[in-house]
Design a protein around this motif. Sequence first.
Motif, short mmCIF file in Angstrom:
data_model
loop_
_atom_site.label_atom_id
_atom_site.label_comp_id
_atom_site.label_asym_id
_atom_site.label_seq_id
_atom_site.Cartn_x
_atom_site.Cartn_y
_atom_site.Cartn_z
N ALA A 68 0.84 -1.21 0.00
CA ALA A 68 0.00 0.00 0.00
C ALA A 68 0.87 1.26 0.00
O ALA A 68 0.61 2.21 -0.76
CB ALA A 68 -0.91 -0.01 1.22
N LEU A 69 1.89 1.24 0.83
CA LEU A 69 2.80 2.40 0.92
C LEU A 69 3.56 2.60 -0.40
O LEU A 69 3.84 3.73 -0.80
CB LEU A 69 3.77 2.24 2.09
CG LEU A 69 3.14 2.34 3.48
CD1 LEU A 69 4.10 1.85 4.55
CD2 LEU A 69 2.69 3.76 3.79
N ARG A 70 3.84 1.51 -1.07
CA ARG A 70 4.52 1.60 -2.38
C ARG A 70 3.63 2.35 -3.38
O ARG A 70 4.10 3.20 -4.14
CB ARG A 70 4.81 0.17 -2.87
CG ARG A 70 5.40 0.12 -4.28
CD ARG A 70 5.62 -1.33 -4.69
NE ARG A 70 5.65 -1.50 -6.12
CZ ARG A 70 5.69 -2.68 -6.73
NH1 ARG A 70 5.68 -3.78 -6.01
NH2 ARG A 70 5.72 -2.76 -8.05
N TRP A 71 2.34 2.04 -3.40
CA TRP A 71 1.44 2.73 -4.35
C TRP A 71 1.27 4.20 -3.97
O TRP A 71 1.17 5.06 -4.85
CB TRP A 71 0.09 2.02 -4.41
CG TRP A 71 0.16 0.59 -4.87
CD1 TRP A 71 -0.50 -0.47 -4.33
CD2 TRP A 71 0.93 0.05 -5.96
NE1 TRP A 71 -0.19 -1.63 -5.00
CE2 TRP A 71 0.69 -1.34 -6.01
CE3 TRP A 71 1.80 0.60 -6.90
CZ2 TRP A 71 1.28 -2.18 -6.96
CZ3 TRP A 71 2.40 -0.23 -7.85
CH2 TRP A 71 2.14 -1.60 -7.87
N GLU A 72 1.24 4.47 -2.67
CA GLU A 72 1.15 5.88 -2.25
C GLU A 72 2.39 6.65 -2.72
O GLU A 72 2.29 7.77 -3.24
CB GLU A 72 1.02 5.97 -0.73
CG GLU A 72 0.89 7.42 -0.27
CD GLU A 72 0.90 7.58 1.25
OE1 GLU A 72 0.38 8.60 1.72
OE2 GLU A 72 1.43 6.70 1.95
N LYS A 73 3.55 6.04 -2.56
CA LYS A 73 4.81 6.67 -2.95
C LYS A 73 4.83 6.96 -4.46
O LYS A 73 5.43 7.93 -4.92
CB LYS A 73 5.98 5.76 -2.56
CG LYS A 73 7.34 6.47 -2.54
CD LYS A 73 8.44 5.54 -2.07
CE LYS A 73 9.80 6.21 -2.19
NZ LYS A 73 10.88 5.27 -1.88
N ALA A 74 4.16 6.10 -5.23
CA ALA A 74 4.12 6.26 -6.69
C ALA A 74 3.11 7.31 -7.13
O ALA A 74 2.97 7.56 -8.32
CB ALA A 74 3.83 4.92 -7.35
N GLY A 75 2.39 7.88 -6.15
CA GLY A 75 1.48 8.98 -6.49
C GLY A 75 0.00 8.71 -6.35
O GLY A 75 -0.83 9.55 -6.71
#
Length: 237
Positions: free
Chosen positions: A36-43
Amino acid sequence: MIIYPAVDVREGKCVRLTQGEFNKETVYSDNPVEMALRWEKAGAQYLHVVDLDGARTGKAQNIAVISEMAVKMGIPVQVGGGIRTIEMIETILCKGIERVILGTSAVKDPELVKRALKTFENNVVIGIDAKDGMVAIEGWEKTSEFTAVSFAKKMEELGAKTIIYTDISRDGMLTGPNLKAMEEMVKAVNIDIIASGGVGKLEDIKNLKEVGVSGAIVGRALYTGDVDLKQAIEIAR
């Protein structure tokens, strides 16, 4: 149009099913929070989470890990799967989760929907999952007697502001969304439609935008690398 990366949780892991079939599962991560945090980081502007165990058993199972996502992220989270009572809606919303999705319960218990929409308003979204145009329930393992469009109109009358519309035949197949069905739904009701199922390439995002949906859920294509989230968001904007 908003892009919603999907994180499906089963037995505490981040997985993807093909056409909703539990025996066609791919595990992408043992840590859904990290994903989830990875997708947030990607915008990502919003996260779509499904409690697959909850959808199948009728009782939310993975709320602890989903709540951890919501607390750690700076973007809103919507969650569906096994949410069948007002008490459960309240519990979930109190854990930092922005929106709950009612699917099977919307079909089986219109009174619950009416009460939930009146009490929680925009924090409640209706999930309509269609198999050959008919609404499917209970983790997609059964079909109701409602057509997707007639059910959407019924939900709009009850006060729903947003519908997530999934074409099960396209889900996890990367074969492109059912644009005809999505367009029919957009024209049938006067509320926001979030499209789900079938996104396999960036062109699909462009096509969905032209159809007029307010959002698109992207799952497997993000995990396989067929769709780059940053590019998808750029097209959606």
